[in-house]
Design a protein around this motif. Structure first.
Motif, PDB file in Angstrom:
ATOM      1  N   GLU A 900       0.809  -1.207   0.000  1.00  0.00           N
ATOM      2  CA  GLU A 900       0.000   0.000   0.000  1.00  0.00           C
ATOM      3  C   GLU A 900       0.852   1.270   0.000  1.00  0.00           C
ATOM      4  OE1 GLU A 900      -2.582  -0.314   3.300  1.00  0.00           O
ATOM      5  OE2 GLU A 900      -3.332  -2.304   2.771  1.00  0.00           O
ATOM      6  N   PHE A 901       2.162   1.108   0.183  1.00  0.00           N
ATOM      7  CA  PHE A 901       3.058   2.264   0.260  1.00  0.00           C
ATOM      8  C   PHE A 901       4.091   2.321  -0.859  1.00  0.00           C
ATOM      9  CE2 PHE A 901       1.551   1.530   4.552  1.00  0.00           C
ATOM     10  CZ  PHE A 901       1.178   2.812   4.962  1.00  0.00           C
ATOM     11  N   TYR A 902       4.266   1.215  -1.589  1.00  0.00           N
ATOM     12  CA  TYR A 902       5.305   1.172  -2.612  1.00  0.00           C
ATOM     13  C   TYR A 902       4.709   0.714  -3.942  1.00  0.00           C
ATOM     14  CZ  TYR A 902       8.403   1.193   1.478  1.00  0.00           C
ATOM     15  OH  TYR A 902       9.046   1.507   2.635  1.00  0.00           O
ATOM     16  N   PRO A 903       5.284   1.190  -5.050  1.00  0.00           N
ATOM     17  CA  PRO A 903       4.842   0.701  -6.373  1.00  0.00           C
ATOM     18  C   PRO A 903       5.311  -0.739  -6.591  1.00  0.00           C
ATOM     19  CG  PRO A 903       6.731   2.180  -6.596  1.00  0.00           C
ATOM     20  CD  PRO A 903       6.329   2.237  -5.156  1.00  0.00           C
ATOM     21  N   ASP A 904       4.744  -1.397  -7.619  1.00  0.00           N
ATOM     22  CA  ASP A 904       5.050  -2.803  -7.884  1.00  0.00           C
ATOM     23  C   ASP A 904       6.524  -3.033  -8.175  1.00  0.00           C
ATOM     24  OD1 ASP A 904       2.463  -3.460  -7.462  1.00  0.00           O
ATOM     25  OD2 ASP A 904       1.905  -3.524  -9.581  1.00  0.00           O
ATOM     26  N   LYS A 905       7.193  -2.060  -8.813  1.00  0.00           N
ATOM     27  CA  LYS A 905       8.594  -2.272  -9.184  1.00  0.00           C
ATOM     28  C   LYS A 905       9.505  -2.355  -7.962  1.00  0.00           C
ATOM     29  CE  LYS A 905       9.547   2.693  -9.889  1.00  0.00           C
ATOM     30  NZ  LYS A 905       9.986   3.694 -10.875  1.00  0.00           N
ATOM     31  N   ILE A 906       9.066  -1.832  -6.814  1.00  0.00           N
ATOM     32  CA  ILE A 906       9.873  -1.890  -5.584  1.00  0.00           C
ATOM     33  C   ILE A 906       9.660  -3.224  -4.862  1.00  0.00           C
ATOM     34  CG2 ILE A 906      10.278  -0.791  -3.337  1.00  0.00           C
ATOM     35  CD1 ILE A 906      11.248   0.841  -5.686  1.00  0.00           C
ATOM     36  N   ILE A 907       8.465  -3.784  -5.002  1.00  0.00           N
ATOM     37  CA  ILE A 907       8.095  -4.992  -4.261  1.00  0.00           C
ATOM     38  C   ILE A 907       8.429  -6.217  -5.096  1.00  0.00           C
ATOM     39  CG2 ILE A 907       6.194  -6.251  -3.190  1.00  0.00           C
ATOM     40  CD1 ILE A 907       4.867  -3.585  -2.676  1.00  0.00           C
ATOM     41  N   ASN A 908       9.169  -7.164  -4.516  1.00  0.00           N
ATOM     42  CA  ASN A 908       9.610  -8.364  -5.224  1.00  0.00           C
ATOM     43  C   ASN A 908       8.964  -9.598  -4.621  1.00  0.00           C
ATOM     44  OD1 ASN A 908      11.607  -6.817  -6.726  1.00  0.00           O
ATOM     45  ND2 ASN A 908      12.706  -6.716  -4.774  1.00  0.00           N
ATOM     46  N   ASN A 909       8.769 -10.614  -5.472  1.00  0.00           N
ATOM     47  CA  ASN A 909       8.343 -11.942  -5.016  1.00  0.00           C
ATOM     48  C   ASN A 909       7.125 -11.881  -4.099  1.00  0.00           C
ATOM     49  OD1 ASN A 909      10.500 -13.129  -6.394  1.00  0.00           O
ATOM     50  ND2 ASN A 909      11.865 -12.823  -4.655  1.00  0.00           N
ATOM     51  N   GLY A 910       6.097 -11.243  -4.551  1.00  0.00           N
ATOM     52  CA  GLY A 910       4.842 -11.218  -3.796  1.00  0.00           C
ATOM     53  C   GLY A 910       4.702 -10.001  -2.918  1.00  0.00           C
ATOM     54  N   ASN A 911       5.458  -9.896  -1.825  1.00  0.00           N
ATOM     55  CA  ASN A 911       5.296  -8.753  -0.917  1.00  0.00           C
ATOM     56  C   ASN A 911       6.617  -8.457  -0.205  1.00  0.00           C
ATOM     57  OD1 ASN A 911       3.481  -6.772  -0.014  1.00  0.00           O
ATOM     58  ND2 ASN A 911       3.220  -7.813   1.947  1.00  0.00           N
ATOM     59  N   LYS A 912       7.739  -8.532  -0.929  1.00  0.00           N
ATOM     60  CA  LYS A 912       9.062  -8.396  -0.322  1.00  0.00           C
ATOM     61  C   LYS A 912       9.689  -7.056  -0.701  1.00  0.00           C
ATOM     62  CE  LYS A 912      13.593 -10.661  -0.204  1.00  0.00           C
ATOM     63  NZ  LYS A 912      14.401 -11.777  -0.733  1.00  0.00           N
ATOM     64  N   ILE A 913      10.282  -6.367   0.302  1.00  0.00           N
ATOM     65  CA  ILE A 913      11.008  -5.133   0.044  1.00  0.00           C
ATOM     66  C   ILE A 913      12.388  -5.233   0.695  1.00  0.00           C
ATOM     67  CG2 ILE A 913       8.923  -3.712  -0.119  1.00  0.00           C
ATOM     68  CD1 ILE A 913       9.532  -2.727   2.731  1.00  0.00           C
ATOM     69  N   ASN A 914      13.335  -4.490   0.152  1.00  0.00           N
ATOM     70  CA  ASN A 914      14.687  -4.446   0.692  1.00  0.00           C
ATOM     71  C   ASN A 914      14.970  -3.028   1.201  1.00  0.00           C
ATOM     72  OD1 ASN A 914      15.431  -7.172  -0.084  1.00  0.00           O
ATOM     73  ND2 ASN A 914      15.359  -6.413  -2.186  1.00  0.00           N
ATOM     74  N   VAL A 915      15.478  -2.923   2.441  1.00  0.00           N
ATOM     75  CA  VAL A 915      15.694  -1.618   3.080  1.00  0.00           C
ATOM     76  C   VAL A 915      17.098  -1.586   3.690  1.00  0.00           C
ATOM     77  CG1 VAL A 915      13.240  -1.355   3.576  1.00  0.00           C
ATOM     78  CG2 VAL A 915      14.740  -2.390   5.293  1.00  0.00           C
ATOM     79  N   PRO A 916      17.626  -0.379   3.997  1.00  0.00           N
ATOM     80  CA  PRO A 916      18.970  -0.294   4.595  1.00  0.00           C
ATOM     81  C   PRO A 916      18.997  -0.873   6.015  1.00  0.00           C
ATOM     82  CG  PRO A 916      18.276   1.813   3.684  1.00  0.00           C
ATOM     83  CD  PRO A 916      17.065   0.945   3.693  1.00  0.00           C
ATOM     84  N   TYR A 917      20.159  -1.408   6.380  1.00  0.00           N
ATOM     85  CA  TYR A 917      20.362  -1.929   7.733  1.00  0.00           C
ATOM     86  C   TYR A 917      20.538  -0.768   8.719  1.00  0.00           C
ATOM     87  CZ  TYR A 917      22.762  -3.929  11.768  1.00  0.00           C
ATOM     88  OH  TYR A 917      23.132  -4.266  13.040  1.00  0.00           O
ATOM     89  N   ASN A 918      19.864  -0.857   9.855  1.00  0.00           N
ATOM     90  CA  ASN A 918      19.960   0.148  10.922  1.00  0.00           C
ATOM     91  C   ASN A 918      20.464  -0.569  12.168  1.00  0.00           C
ATOM     92  OD1 ASN A 918      19.779   2.284  12.623  1.00  0.00           O
ATOM     93  ND2 ASN A 918      17.629   2.747  12.201  1.00  0.00           N
ATOM     94  N   ASN A 919      21.609  -0.187  12.630  1.00  0.00           N
ATOM     95  CA  ASN A 919      22.349  -0.936  13.652  1.00  0.00           C
ATOM     96  C   ASN A 919      21.474  -1.336  14.842  1.00  0.00           C
ATOM     97  OD1 ASN A 919      24.589  -2.119  14.848  1.00  0.00           O
ATOM     98  ND2 ASN A 919      25.140  -0.236  15.924  1.00  0.00           N
ATOM     99  N   TRP A 920      21.338  -2.663  15.028  1.00  0.00           N
ATOM    100  CA  TRP A 920      20.734  -3.272  16.209  1.00  0.00           C
ATOM    101  C   TRP A 920      19.285  -2.868  16.473  1.00  0.00           C
ATOM    102  CZ3 TRP A 920      22.299  -7.551  18.128  1.00  0.00           C
ATOM    103  CH2 TRP A 920      23.640  -7.920  18.000  1.00  0.00           C
TER     104      TRP A 920
END
Length: 1020
Positions: A900-920
């Motif tokens: 509901e927040f991202y376009p289809d090109k951002i979402i992979n394999n059904g409902n998967k998104i990749n985001v930056p790592y935030n320490n701990w």
């Protein structure tokens, strides 16, 4: 927690219309929530789109609260408007047919949209007589037109290009006379002239109609043609009318349920009017898929296979579909096509074709519309895959036809017909029941009547039906039905169509539509054969025998007629006839009048006489069975079988059976030395009918002893024992010793036999030299015994190098030999030059193929830090250590609101998104911040984190709240979905919640909750 309590309070204040400072009662809150029916999570999502995170609003900032309240009012108004507009569509969606299909996800979405947007069309179809399932299926089918894959095999196209359609009502199509009536059909009887009547009847569940003042008229199972004759006969007793003043029509056909399975685009159950044939029913299923058969579609009725549907028969003669009407619960199955070949080049319809067993090159050319005039008949090339290689085969159509032969084709063959030149282009064709079939010159304005004048219809040609075969520009074919009689009567009739270049007119012969009955005579007549049946019913037994050339001299006096049911060719009766009397006296009762498909068989006298044999088997050169003759002896039988074998014993046995009592058996011993020395003597026994002489082999009485060798030899195995066989010979025959064999440790296990005593196993240990000679003291002359088992041992601790592989971020990746059995992971990394500056040891994985172990969870960072750590695993042969580059992303998938927040090109394999790592940060923080929070169908308690090294962590459930795992670089966060039943129960529980009690209970627990949080942090 306090912030969440405040926000929940804030929502209740707004929903209940109470100003700040007032506390809503439970009744007010529940009434407002139920009346609006709004989803709290959806409200929160839309507030976030407007820039208001409800979990981060400062409760001490009145300005921020007022702005949020205004945005909230807009969201509520927007959602209520959408909810009202979508009410009708949502109701229709619940009725949508859920039959399984073989279509893509995109096509499913197209069908869903069609149902939602075209509800008016569906309602109209239902009013017109369609079931809701039919109406939805047709709407989806129309929407998917053009989205199904292009047909690859000839025959599939008729279901993709709407050549055939599904009839909803009987008025959509005029049923032929072959339509079979059933329970639920409505028929109309019309009479005019001297009497007048127009009445509608429904065939009831007992299968009859009951006109006024008449008896029952049973119609179930009758064709429309036979029903008309029967009803006309009954009504003629009560009404006065001429035959031409009577008409029976099908007013409304019954609805039947059929099932379609296999390789169809839509499978499942379908409710369709019975007026549809199997071909029309297949339209409802979308037809066969691109791997489905078009030649071997099976129609089952009452669990039994009754028909095979061949679409090619329909394409070559569209009238064949009238034979395939369906009944309740019929089952149509489309299997996978088995023999599909391709034909290219100079044929009228080059494409892929499905062939049945027994159909080959000649049939393929026929289905392809025949050769073009410029086809090179003598040089046809066939490309075939054989033994993983592509080969070319040649064939000549002229040679094959001259020899009345064919060329066997295999599935996936590609046949190429080359051309001589471009050939004639301006032509039209006519075939069938005409005097001069063939090709004629095409010119502008030529009509069917012009072609008929040239070709001249035969006397037996049908003038009520013909088909004009016409090719479209895209290579597809269409059939236009024409009535030649109207054209012959009036050349200006609309049926007298103008022809197009390459049109073909197909004219049918009347005899093609008439059942040709036959009769046959076989057995002991001079000329057995099959003959056409006399349509005047004048043929009798005597006539048929004379047609067969008369009886043979040894024929019996009697014969049998096998009488078949003409409709289904099943045996109806066997009739015994006195052939002699029928021939002698034509007026005799034995000279029976023949019926269609009668088969007369006349036997011979020898067939009723017993014939006995004698048999010889065993150690003779040609064991065989011979006809018994009086006086035959044992010596004669041995001579006929080419004599005794060398291994034959000097005795044999006769197994004698009493012909009158087959269970009575006697055994007679025969001295073969006496028989062969003095044939015809008393010992040379005379044989009786059914005698079996068995000559035994000496080898039968000799045990087949063996010895075996195993262990460190190249070809372990078993060998026949011989007294001359030495241990050295046996090792050589087994391919010699392997490199790792221990010459000083060859074990022999032997069984010792003593008469009437149990056997016992003894053990011998032997050493051999380089030449395989025994050097063990006192055993130089050791000889093998029957059933000895020799085992050659390996040299202790002998083994070849064992290798492991290290890949990824080390300075020298590759294969390394294990130095000793105790070498750990850290040693391998050190030998590979240690980790590079880009290495990510937390994500390292170890794959161990040995013993099928698979992937092993490791902590390489800990293993390198402390050599004594349990993570510093010992290496095994075949291990693969992968060390990836540094990862700085985290993946989030599962039941989140990310879509509901991202376009289809951002979402992979059904409902998967990749985001930056935030320490701990913990997993729920990533889900809330980056994926729009946990979806309504998910649960924070079901959040799991898979670390790059394969380690899986779950959320800790403390009852009142749950604590999700911390996240590492490269981790995958998965939000699990709750069972649907659990979601529904939670929603019900929310409605029944006493909010006053919730607030009171929650606030009293704050202190203990804070203490618990501090405790958890101290444990991490």
């Amino acid at each position: 927690l306090m912030r969440k309590i405040f926000l929940l309070h804030f929502f209740l204040l707004f929903f209940s219309g109470i100003s700040f400072g007032q506390v809503p009662t439970q009744a007010q809150a529940e009434q407002e929530l139920e009346s609006r029916g709004l989803d709290k999570n959806e409200v929160r999502r839309r507030m976030m789109l407007r820039g208001y995170d409800m979990e981060s609003i400062d409760p001490n900032n009145p300005v921020e609260l007022l702005e949020a309240e205004g945005a909230l009012q807009d969201v509520i108004a927007e959602m209520e408007a959408e909810k009202k507009a979508a009410a009708n569509v949502a109701a229709q969606n619940k009725k949508q047919n859920k039959a399984s299909t073989k279509i893509t996800e995109k096509q499913k979405e197209i069908g869903k949209t069609a149902v939602q947007t075209n509800s008016d069309n569906i309602q109209k179809a239902v009013k017109d007589g369609a079931t809701i399932e039919e109406a939805i299926a047709e709407e989806v089918s129309d929407a998917l037109e053009g989205t199904l894959p292009e047909p690859t095999t000839w025959g599939q196209h008729i279901f993709r290009n709407k050549s055939i359609k599904l009839y909803r009502q009987s008025e959509d199509v005029k049923p032929p006379d072959s339509y079979v009536l059933g329970v639920g059909d409505f028929i109309t009887v019309s009479i005019w002239g001297l009497s007048e009547e127009d009445v509608v009847f429904e065939i009831n569940k007992e299968g009859y109609i009951k006109p006024v003042r008449m008896g029952r008229i049973y119609l179930k199972g009758l064709t429309l043609e036979k029903a008309k004759v029967k009803i006309q006969s009954k009504f003629s007793n009560y009404y006065k009318f001429r035959p031409q003043d009577f008409e029976l029509t099908l007013n409304f056909s019954r609805t039947i349920n059929i099932n379609i399975s296999g390789e169809a685009f839509y499978t499942g159950s379908f409710n369709i009017p019975a007026i549809n044939t199997a071909f029309n029913a297949l339209v409802a299923a979308g037809g066969p898929t691109n791997i489905g058969s078009v030649r071997n579609i099976k129609l089952y009725r009452n669990g039994q296979e009754i028909k095979k549907i061949d679409i090619y028969k329909f394409l070559l003669n569209p009238a064949t579909q009238e034979e395939l009407y369906l009944e309740e619960n019929d089952f149509i199955h489309i299997p996978i096509a088995e023999k599909v070949v391709t034909i290219k080049g100079a044929v009228n319809r080059p494409t892929r074709y499905e062939l049945l067993d027994g159909e080959n090159l000649i049939d393929l050319v026929k289905y392809a519309g025949g050769l073009k005039d410029d086809a090179l008949r003598g040089n046809i090339q066939i490309k075939r895959i054989l033994n993983n290689e592509e080969i070319i085969l040649d064939a000549s159509l002229d040679d094959l036809q001259a020899k009345n032969a064919d060329f066997d084709l295999k599935t996936s063959d590609i046949v190429t017909i080359n051309t001589i030149n471009k050939g004639i282009q301006n032509q039209v064709m006519i075939s069938g029941a005409v005097e001069f079939a063939g090709k004629y010159a095409y010119f502008d304005g030529i009509q069917i009547s012009d072609l008929l004048k040239r070709a001249v219809l035969k006397e037996e040609a049908r003038d009520d039906i013909a088909y004009l075969q016409r090719y479209n520009l895209d290579g597809t074919v269409q059939y236009v039905k024409v009535e030649l009689g109207k054209i012959l009567e009036n050349s200006n009739a609309p049926e007298n169509l103008k022809l197009k270049n390459k049109d073909r007119l197909i004219v049918y012969n009347q005899e093609d539509f008439v059942e040709k009955y036959q009769i046959s005579v076989g057995g002991f007549v001079k000329e057995p054969g099959t003959f056409p049946y006399d349509s005047d019913d004048n043929l009798r037994i005597r006539d048929l025998i004379l047609l067969g050339g008369g009886v043979e001299p040894n024929a019996t006096q009697y014969g049998y007629i096998k009488r078949l049911e003409p409709s289904n060719k099943e045996v109806k009766d066997y009739i015994r006839v006195n052939v002699s009397e029928a021939l002698a006296n034509p007026e005799s009762r034995e000279n029976i009048k023949l019926e269609p498909y009668d088969q007369l068989t006349i036997f011979d006298n020898e067939s009723f006489t017993d014939v006995f044999n004698v048999e010889i088997k065993g150690a003779v050169r040609r064991p065989n069975t011979y006809e018994f003759v009086n006086g035959i002896r044992v010596s004669d039988l041995i001579f006929l079988s080419k004599g005794l074998k060398q291994d034959a014993t000097n005795f044999a046995y006769i197994e004698r059976t009493d012909p009158e009592n087959l269970k009575a058996i006697e055994y007679l011993r025969v001295n073969l030395d006496d028989v062969m020395r003095s044939p015809g003597s008393g010992g040379d026994i005379k044989l009786a009918p059914l005698d079996k002489l068995k000559v035994y082999s000496k080898l039968t009485y000799i045990d087949d002893a063996s010895v075996s060798i195993s262990g460190s030899v190249r070809n372990p195995g078993k060998y026949k024992f011989d007294e001359t066989l030495l241990l050295k010979d046996m090792i050589i025959m087994a391919g010699g010793l392997k490199m790792e064999a221990a010459k000083n440790k060859i074990d022999i296990f032997r069984i010792e036999f003593e008469e009437n005593k149990p056997t016992k196993t003894v053990y011998k240990e032997i050493e051999v030299d380089e030449n395989l000679n025994i050097i063990t003291a006192g055993m130089e002359n050791f000889a093998l015994n029957p059933y000895d088992q020799v085992v050659v041992r390996n040299v202790p601790d002998f083994e070849f190098q064992k290798f492991v592989t290290i890949r990824g971020e080390v300075f020298y990746p590759g294969n390394y030999a294990i130095l000793d059995e105790t070498e750990p992971l850290s040693s391998l990394v050190g030998r590979a030059g240690d980790l590079t500056e880009f290495a990510f040891p937390e994500g390292a994985t170890l794959y161990r193929p040995k013993d099928g172990v698979g992937y092993v969870v490791i902590d390489l960072k800990e293993a390198l830090k402390r050599k004594s750590s349990n993570w510093n695993i010992l290496l095994k042969d075949g291990d693969v250590l992968d060390i990836p580059k540094v990862k700085d992303l985290v993946s989030i998938t599962g039941a989140t609101n990310a879509r509901e927040f991202y376009p289809d090109k951002i979402i992979n394999n059904g409902n998967k998104i990749n985001v930056p790592y935030n320490n701990w940060k913990r997993a729920h923080s990533y889900v809330r911040k980056h994926a729009g929070g946990v979806a309504k169908s998910g649960s924070k308690k079901l959040i799991t984190v898979e670390h790059p090294n394969g380690e899986l962590k779950k959320a800790l459930d403390f009852g009142l709240f749950s604590l999700t795992p911390r996240v590492r670089p490269g981790s995958v966060i998965t939000v699990g979905a709750r069972p649907r039943k659990q979601i529904e129960e939670k929603e019900e529980k929310k409605k029944e919640q006493d909010w006053d009690q919730v607030f009171g209970k929650t606030i009293t627990q704050v202190t203990s909750l804070l203490t618990l949080i501090l405790l958890i942090r101290s444990l991490e």
